[in-house]
Write an enzyme that holds these catalytic residues in place. Structure first.
Site, PDB file in Angstrom:
ATOM      1  N   GLU A  63      27.389 -12.887  30.002  1.00 26.36           N
ATOM      2  CA  GLU A  63      26.770 -12.364  28.533  1.00 26.36           C
ATOM      3  C   GLU A  63      25.964 -13.502  28.073  1.00 26.36           C
ATOM      4  O   GLU A  63      25.777 -14.618  28.628  1.00 26.36           O
ATOM      5  CB  GLU A  63      27.833 -12.085  27.645  1.00 26.36           C
ATOM      6  CG  GLU A  63      28.663 -10.868  28.298  1.00 26.36           C
ATOM      7  CD  GLU A  63      29.718 -10.370  27.276  1.00 26.36           C
ATOM      8  OE1 GLU A  63      29.935 -11.157  26.214  1.00 26.36           O
ATOM      9  OE2 GLU A  63      30.330  -9.469  27.622  1.00 26.36           O
ATOM     10  N   CYS A  72      26.022  -7.206  33.875  1.00 26.45           N
ATOM     11  CA  CYS A  72      27.173  -6.694  34.410  1.00 26.45           C
ATOM     12  C   CYS A  72      27.635  -7.632  35.607  1.00 26.45           C
ATOM     13  O   CYS A  72      26.913  -8.057  36.288  1.00 26.45           O
ATOM     14  CB  CYS A  72      27.357  -5.241  34.742  1.00 26.45           C
ATOM     15  SG  CYS A  72      27.016  -4.324  33.328  1.00 26.45           S
ATOM     16  N   GLU A  74      28.873  -6.267  38.333  1.00 30.36           N
ATOM     17  CA  GLU A  74      28.671  -5.643  39.643  1.00 30.36           C
ATOM     18  C   GLU A  74      27.111  -6.015  40.120  1.00 30.36           C
ATOM     19  O   GLU A  74      26.714  -6.064  41.363  1.00 30.36           O
ATOM     20  CB  GLU A  74      28.486  -4.062  39.464  1.00 30.36           C
ATOM     21  CG  GLU A  74      29.908  -3.340  39.275  1.00 30.36           C
ATOM     22  CD  GLU A  74      30.174  -3.383  37.651  1.00 30.36           C
ATOM     23  OE1 GLU A  74      29.863  -4.205  37.084  1.00 30.36           O
ATOM     24  OE2 GLU A  74      30.406  -2.115  37.480  1.00 30.36           O
ATOM     25  N   CYS A 111      29.133   1.241  35.207  1.00 32.79           N
ATOM     26  CA  CYS A 111      28.080   1.765  34.245  1.00 32.79           C
ATOM     27  C   CYS A 111      27.042   2.312  35.032  1.00 32.79           C
ATOM     28  O   CYS A 111      26.634   2.031  36.306  1.00 32.79           O
ATOM     29  CB  CYS A 111      27.433   0.653  33.347  1.00 32.79           C
ATOM     30  SG  CYS A 111      26.330  -0.550  33.921  1.00 32.79           S
ATOM     31  N   CYS A 114      24.632  -0.140  36.866  1.00 33.42           N
ATOM     32  CA  CYS A 114      24.959  -0.685  37.923  1.00 33.42           C
ATOM     33  C   CYS A 114      25.226   0.333  39.292  1.00 33.42           C
ATOM     34  O   CYS A 114      24.977  -0.089  40.192  1.00 33.42           O
ATOM     35  CB  CYS A 114      26.506  -1.098  37.866  1.00 33.42           C
ATOM     36  SG  CYS A 114      26.276  -2.745  36.809  1.00 33.42           S
TER      37      CYS A 114
HETATM   38  N1  THU Z   1      30.329  -4.600  31.971  1.00 36.46           N
HETATM   39  C1  THU Z   1      30.299  -4.778  33.484  1.00 36.46           C
HETATM   40  O1  THU Z   1      30.196  -5.968  33.866  1.00 36.46           O
HETATM   41  N2  THU Z   1      30.310  -3.922  34.306  1.00 36.46           N
HETATM   42  C2  THU Z   1      30.180  -2.463  33.770  1.00 36.46           C
HETATM   43  O2  THU Z   1      30.124  -1.611  34.748  1.00 36.46           O
HETATM   44  C3  THU Z   1      30.277  -2.183  32.601  1.00 36.46           C
HETATM   45  C4  THU Z   1      30.178  -3.290  31.576  1.00 36.46           C
HETATM   46  C5  THU Z   1      30.119  -5.545  31.298  1.00 36.46           C
HETATM   47  C6  THU Z   1      28.808  -5.838  30.505  1.00 36.46           C
HETATM   48  C7  THU Z   1      29.499  -6.602  29.090  1.00 36.46           C
HETATM   49  O3  THU Z   1      29.501  -7.966  29.540  1.00 36.46           O
HETATM   50  C8  THU Z   1      30.892  -6.155  28.872  1.00 36.46           C
HETATM   51  O4  THU Z   1      31.365  -5.697  30.377  1.00 36.46           O
HETATM   52  C9  THU Z   1      30.844  -5.034  27.766  1.00 36.46           C
HETATM   53  O5  THU Z   1      30.061  -3.903  27.904  1.00 36.46           O
END
Ligand code: THU
Length: 156
Positions: A63, A72, A74, A111, A114
């Site tokens: 982040e 993310c 992935e 998500c 991804c």
């Molecule tokens: N996030 C992921 O790493 N992968 C996903 O498929 C969905 C969300 C992360 C993004 C963010 O850092 C946190 O989860 C909250 O959304």
């Protein structure tokens, strides 16, 4: 007019039903989640993938104070593998959550952004990528190819 219906397939499994390889990927993704950089959401995600040559890579969500600049787990993983092992086939990808915010009963599928990236890597290598993700307490869902998560990939 033509009406079309699509069928999507997935398997639900208990963690204790996973074979050695899938359980190892799950555990490695969990190790990666533990060192995620997620100070803003508090939602740590880990990903692990298995390549055709037997190598396993892992990554986590990263982040940033400028929120949209984060990435993310992935995509962090796939972009790393794409950049460093461009000629390898990705066989399997596992995504797990390690967070107090995790609802034990919920499915946490990757998500949309991804999925789009997974789909492009799958197309690029012309062979399916198995995707496994959390589906409640000690359960996972397994899709044998990204098409079951994203049937209409954007492509040109
Ligand atoms: N996030 C992921 O790493 N992968 C996903 O498929 C969905 C969300 C992360 C993004 C963010 O850092 C946190 O989860 C909250 O959304």
């Amino acid at each position: 007019m033509k009406k079309v219906e699509l069928k999507l397939a997935f398997t639900e499994l208990g963690l204790d039903e996973l074979d050695h390889e899938d359980k190892m990927l799950y555990d490695k993704a969990m190790e990666a989640a533990k060192i995620a950089y997620a100070p803003y959401s508090g939602f740590s995600v880990g990903a692990a993938c298995l390549l055709d040559n037997g190598e396993i890579f892992t990554a986590s969500n990263q982040e940033n104070a400028a929120y949209p600049s984060g990435l993310c787990a992935e995509r962090s993983l796939l972009f790393y593998v794409g950049a460093n092992r461009p000629d390898q086939t990705i066989l399997k990808l596992t995504v797990v959550i390690k967070s107090k915010l995790r609802d034990a009963k919920k499915i946490y599928s990757p998500c949309g952004a991804c999925r789009q990236v997974m789909a492009e890597y799958q197309n690029r290598q012309s062979s399916p990528i198995q995707i496994m993700f959390e589906a409640g307490e000690n359960k996972v869902l397994v899709c044998s190819r990204i098409d079951d998560l994203l049937p209409f990939i954007f492509n040109f």
